[in-house]
Design a protein around this motif. Structure first.
Motif, PDB file in Angstrom:
ATOM      1  N   LEU A 207       0.816  -1.213   0.000  1.00 33.64           N
ATOM      2  CA  LEU A 207       0.000   0.000   0.000  1.00 33.64           C
ATOM      3  C   LEU A 207       0.850   1.263   0.000  1.00 33.64           C
ATOM      4  O   LEU A 207       0.647   2.161  -0.829  1.00 33.64           O
ATOM      5  N   PHE A 208       1.803   1.372   0.920  1.00 30.44           N
ATOM      6  CA  PHE A 208       2.655   2.560   0.961  1.00 30.44           C
ATOM      7  C   PHE A 208       3.515   2.649  -0.304  1.00 30.44           C
ATOM      8  O   PHE A 208       3.749   3.738  -0.834  1.00 30.44           O
ATOM      9  N   GLY A 209       3.977   1.495  -0.780  1.00 34.91           N
ATOM     10  CA  GLY A 209       4.818   1.504  -1.968  1.00 34.91           C
ATOM     11  C   GLY A 209       4.094   2.034  -3.187  1.00 34.91           C
ATOM     12  O   GLY A 209       4.642   2.838  -3.952  1.00 34.91           O
ATOM     13  N   VAL A 210       2.848   1.616  -3.384  1.00 36.71           N
ATOM     14  CA  VAL A 210       2.112   2.046  -4.568  1.00 36.71           C
ATOM     15  C   VAL A 210       1.553   3.455  -4.412  1.00 36.71           C
ATOM     16  O   VAL A 210       1.293   4.149  -5.408  1.00 36.71           O
ATOM     17  N   SER A 211       1.365   3.918  -3.179  1.00 34.71           N
ATOM     18  CA  SER A 211       0.763   5.234  -2.943  1.00 34.71           C
ATOM     19  C   SER A 211       1.788   6.363  -2.897  1.00 34.71           C
ATOM     20  O   SER A 211       1.468   7.510  -3.237  1.00 34.71           O
ATOM     21  N   LEU A 212       3.015   6.062  -2.497  1.00 29.63           N
ATOM     22  CA  LEU A 212       4.001   7.117  -2.259  1.00 29.63           C
ATOM     23  C   LEU A 212       5.147   7.122  -3.256  1.00 29.63           C
ATOM     24  O   LEU A 212       6.049   7.938  -3.147  1.00 29.63           O
ATOM     25  N   THR A 213       5.141   6.177  -4.196  1.00 32.44           N
ATOM     26  CA  THR A 213       6.201   6.149  -5.205  1.00 32.44           C
ATOM     27  C   THR A 213       5.577   6.155  -6.606  1.00 32.44           C
ATOM     28  O   THR A 213       4.423   5.761  -6.778  1.00 32.44           O
ATOM     29  N   TYR A 214       6.385   6.593  -7.561  1.00 37.26           N
ATOM     30  CA  TYR A 214       5.912   6.659  -8.946  1.00 37.26           C
ATOM     31  C   TYR A 214       6.837   5.844  -9.862  1.00 37.26           C
ATOM     32  O   TYR A 214       6.442   4.848 -10.435  1.00 37.26           O
ATOM     33  N   THR A 215       8.072   6.292  -9.980  1.00 36.60           N
ATOM     34  CA  THR A 215       9.012   5.639 -10.901  1.00 36.60           C
ATOM     35  C   THR A 215      10.364   5.359 -10.256  1.00 36.60           C
ATOM     36  O   THR A 215      10.924   4.279 -10.430  1.00 36.60           O
ATOM     37  N   ASP A 216      10.892   6.319  -9.507  1.00 42.03           N
ATOM     38  CA  ASP A 216      12.266   6.218  -9.029  1.00 42.03           C
ATOM     39  C   ASP A 216      12.445   5.240  -7.871  1.00 42.03           C
ATOM     40  O   ASP A 216      13.522   4.655  -7.721  1.00 42.03           O
ATOM     41  N   SER A 217      11.429   5.052  -7.041  1.00 42.67           N
ATOM     42  CA  SER A 217      11.606   4.259  -5.824  1.00 42.67           C
ATOM     43  C   SER A 217      10.590   3.129  -5.685  1.00 42.67           C
ATOM     44  O   SER A 217      10.407   2.602  -4.590  1.00 42.67           O
ATOM     45  N   SER A 218       9.932   2.760  -6.745  1.00 36.82           N
ATOM     46  CA  SER A 218       8.924   1.705  -6.673  1.00 36.82           C
ATOM     47  C   SER A 218       9.566   0.366  -6.315  1.00 36.82           C
ATOM     48  O   SER A 218      10.693   0.077  -6.715  1.00 36.82           O
ATOM     49  N   THR A 219       8.833  -0.446  -5.571  1.00 33.73           N
ATOM     50  CA  THR A 219       9.356  -1.712  -5.060  1.00 33.73           C
ATOM     51  C   THR A 219       8.786  -2.890  -5.847  1.00 33.73           C
ATOM     52  O   THR A 219       7.957  -2.727  -6.734  1.00 33.73           O
ATOM     53  N   MET A 220       9.204  -4.084  -5.468  1.00 33.10           N
ATOM     54  CA  MET A 220       8.791  -5.287  -6.182  1.00 33.10           C
ATOM     55  C   MET A 220       7.281  -5.514  -6.180  1.00 33.10           C
ATOM     56  O   MET A 220       6.718  -5.879  -7.217  1.00 33.10           O
ATOM     57  N   PRO A 221       6.565  -5.361  -5.054  1.00 33.89           N
ATOM     58  CA  PRO A 221       5.112  -5.546  -5.116  1.00 33.89           C
ATOM     59  C   PRO A 221       4.429  -4.605  -6.104  1.00 33.89           C
ATOM     60  O   PRO A 221       3.444  -4.990  -6.747  1.00 33.89           O
ATOM     61  N   VAL A 222       4.948  -3.387  -6.231  1.00 27.70           N
ATOM     62  CA  VAL A 222       4.375  -2.435  -7.192  1.00 27.70           C
ATOM     63  C   VAL A 222       4.632  -2.920  -8.617  1.00 27.70           C
ATOM     64  O   VAL A 222       3.753  -2.849  -9.481  1.00 27.70           O
ATOM     65  N   PHE A 223       5.833  -3.406  -8.865  1.00 26.31           N
ATOM     66  CA  PHE A 223       6.162  -3.928 -10.193  1.00 26.31           C
ATOM     67  C   PHE A 223       5.293  -5.132 -10.540  1.00 26.31           C
ATOM     68  O   PHE A 223       4.841  -5.286 -11.678  1.00 26.31           O
ATOM     69  N   MET A 224       5.050  -5.976  -9.553  1.00 31.79           N
ATOM     70  CA  MET A 224       4.217  -7.155  -9.775  1.00 31.79           C
ATOM     71  C   MET A 224       2.802  -6.750 -10.174  1.00 31.79           C
ATOM     72  O   MET A 224       2.175  -7.367 -11.045  1.00 31.79           O
ATOM     73  N   ALA A 225       2.287  -5.711  -9.541  1.00 33.47           N
ATOM     74  CA  ALA A 225       0.924  -5.261  -9.834  1.00 33.47           C
ATOM     75  C   ALA A 225       0.798  -4.675 -11.235  1.00 33.47           C
ATOM     76  O   ALA A 225      -0.316  -4.560 -11.758  1.00 33.47           O
ATOM     77  N   SER A 226       1.908  -4.311 -11.851  1.00 33.05           N
ATOM     78  CA  SER A 226       1.849  -3.729 -13.190  1.00 33.05           C
ATOM     79  C   SER A 226       1.403  -4.741 -14.245  1.00 33.05           C
ATOM     80  O   SER A 226       1.039  -4.350 -15.361  1.00 33.05           O
ATOM     81  N   PHE A 227       1.413  -6.022 -13.904  1.00 32.20           N
ATOM     82  CA  PHE A 227       0.954  -7.046 -14.838  1.00 32.20           C
ATOM     83  C   PHE A 227      -0.534  -7.350 -14.658  1.00 32.20           C
ATOM     84  O   PHE A 227      -1.046  -8.288 -15.255  1.00 32.20           O
ATOM     85  N   MET A 228      -1.211  -6.546 -13.830  1.00 32.92           N
ATOM     86  CA  MET A 228      -2.667  -6.605 -13.711  1.00 32.92           C
ATOM     87  C   MET A 228      -3.220  -5.415 -14.486  1.00 32.92           C
ATOM     88  O   MET A 228      -3.200  -4.288 -13.999  1.00 32.92           O
ATOM     89  N   THR A 229      -3.660  -5.642 -15.701  1.00 29.35           N
ATOM     90  CA  THR A 229      -4.078  -4.563 -16.583  1.00 29.35           C
ATOM     91  C   THR A 229      -5.546  -4.721 -16.962  1.00 29.35           C
ATOM     92  O   THR A 229      -6.202  -5.711 -16.620  1.00 29.35           O
ATOM     93  N   GLN A 230      -6.057  -3.736 -17.714  1.00 32.71           N
ATOM     94  CA  GLN A 230      -7.427  -3.813 -18.208  1.00 32.71           C
ATOM     95  C   GLN A 230      -7.606  -4.942 -19.213  1.00 32.71           C
ATOM     96  O   GLN A 230      -8.717  -5.418 -19.447  1.00 32.71           O
ATOM     97  N   GLU A 231      -6.513  -5.378 -19.798  1.00 38.59           N
ATOM     98  CA  GLU A 231      -6.587  -6.483 -20.751  1.00 38.59           C
ATOM     99  C   GLU A 231      -6.723  -7.832 -20.043  1.00 38.59           C
ATOM    100  O   GLU A 231      -7.036  -8.834 -20.676  1.00 38.59           O
ATOM    101  N   GLY A 232      -6.462  -7.845 -18.743  1.00 40.08           N
ATOM    102  CA  GLY A 232      -6.565  -9.082 -17.986  1.00 40.08           C
ATOM    103  C   GLY A 232      -5.347  -9.301 -17.115  1.00 40.08           C
ATOM    104  O   GLY A 232      -4.462  -8.437 -17.012  1.00 40.08           O
ATOM    105  N   LEU A 233      -5.297 -10.471 -16.468  1.00 33.69           N
ATOM    106  CA  LEU A 233      -4.180 -10.838 -15.613  1.00 33.69           C
ATOM    107  C   LEU A 233      -3.221 -11.723 -16.404  1.00 33.69           C
ATOM    108  O   LEU A 233      -3.625 -12.758 -16.929  1.00 33.69           O
ATOM    109  N   PHE A 234      -1.976 -11.310 -16.464  1.00 29.68           N
ATOM    110  CA  PHE A 234      -0.973 -12.104 -17.159  1.00 29.68           C
ATOM    111  C   PHE A 234      -0.350 -13.072 -16.147  1.00 29.68           C
ATOM    112  O   PHE A 234       0.673 -12.781 -15.525  1.00 29.68           O
ATOM    113  N   TRP A 235      -0.992 -14.240 -15.995  1.00 28.96           N
ATOM    114  CA  TRP A 235      -0.611 -15.169 -14.935  1.00 28.96           C
ATOM    115  C   TRP A 235       0.809 -15.693 -15.099  1.00 28.96           C
ATOM    116  O   TRP A 235       1.524 -15.874 -14.108  1.00 28.96           O
ATOM    117  N   GLY A 236       1.218 -15.962 -16.300  1.00 27.60           N
ATOM    118  CA  GLY A 236       2.565 -16.475 -16.513  1.00 27.60           C
ATOM    119  C   GLY A 236       3.627 -15.477 -16.087  1.00 27.60           C
ATOM    120  O   GLY A 236       4.572 -15.810 -15.365  1.00 27.60           O
TER     121      GLY A 236
END
Length: 271
Positions: A207-236
């Motif tokens: 929660l804090f990672g996705v709310s308080l960072t944008y590009t320079d300091s984003s963490t692994m959980p934030v990066f993982m969430a980037s594969f959840m898009t409007q096109e669907g979940l990229f499970w692989g």
């Protein structure tokens, strides 16, 4: 009869361990499937493994997110241990007024959900110019883990007789020398188990990672969430990212399992 019971208990233990570990195993396997095989129902056991997901993930800049997480989590864990161990030692070994009230205040900070403070925290950090910085998450993760460190380490220090502290003073050692050379080595398993738990909690925080960072300091959980898009979940791809993300915790747990088990069984379960 006893031999049969021992065999059954062993089988049950292995079965329970397999059930507990199975989600991680399935996540690891899914990372080697293409997206079509990853979502097919019923799931396919036999498939042609591919490294496509890992190539895409590593080509998407996962190294930057891993580096951010490593810097933020390691520093915040060390700070939480330094402050938490010191506070736990003082609350356990010295006769302080209202020590129980202080301990309750520490644990009461864990009762407030993070979502309840995210807006004021965001405003404060924006005013201070700390948004999208390592320092912001380091401060938050340190504060988040200090109550855990205090409560866990207090149970270890309570097992050490105060006479031991007095004996070091009689021998001419200062309070700091007695703490570093005598008391701290005795609670080493507790420090390791507490540090590992603080590491895991900070590493997985989203929660804090996705709310308080944008590009320079984003963490692994934030990066993982980037594969959840409007096109669907990229499970692989999500499985490949998740497998990479859990590796540091698994490796640390493996190398510190002896101290972790000893710490959790000797101190953390006591009041």
């Amino acid at each position: 009869m006893k031999k049969l019971l021992a065999v059954l208990l062993t089988i049950f233990t292995y079965l329970a361990a397999f059930i507990y570990f199975f989600p991680l195993l399935w996540m690891f396997i899914t990372g080697f499937k293409n997206e079509g095989e990853a979502v097919i129902m019923p799931p396919s056991i036999f498939f042609n493994p591919t490294l496509e997901n890992y190539k895409i993930v590593w080509g998407s800049g996962i190294g930057t997110f891993l580096g951010n997480s490593a810097i933020i989590v390691v520093i915040s864990t060390l700070l939480a241990l330094i402050l938490g161990v010191s506070a736990a030692y003082a609350l356990s070994m010295f006769r302080m007024k209202k020590a129980d009230d202080i301990l309750f205040w520490f644990i009461s900070t864990k009762m407030l959900p993070a979502v309840g403070v995210i807006i004021p925290v965001y405003i404060i950090f924006k005013k201070l110019g700390l948004l999208d910085s390592h320092l912001a998450l380091i401060l938050l993760y340190t504060a988040m883990n200090i109550p855990l460190a205090v409560w866990m380490m207090r149970s270890f220090f309570k097992d050490i007789p105060y006479e031991l502290i007095e004996s070091t003073q009689v021998d001419g050692a200062t309070g700091l020398q007695g703490f570093l050379k005598v008391t701290l080595p005795l609670v080493k398993p507790g420090v390791i188990s507490t540090g590992l738990l603080c590491f895991v909690f900070a590493w997985n925080e989203f929660l804090f990672g996705v709310s308080l960072t944008y590009t320079d300091s984003s963490t692994m959980p934030v990066f993982m969430a980037s594969f959840m898009t409007q096109e669907g979940l990229f499970w692989g791809k999500m499985s490949a990212v998740a497998t990479t993300a859990v590796l540091p915790s698994v490796v640390l747990g493996w190398f510190t399992q002896k101290q972790l088990v000893q710490g959790l069984t000797m101190g953390a379960v006591k009041g």
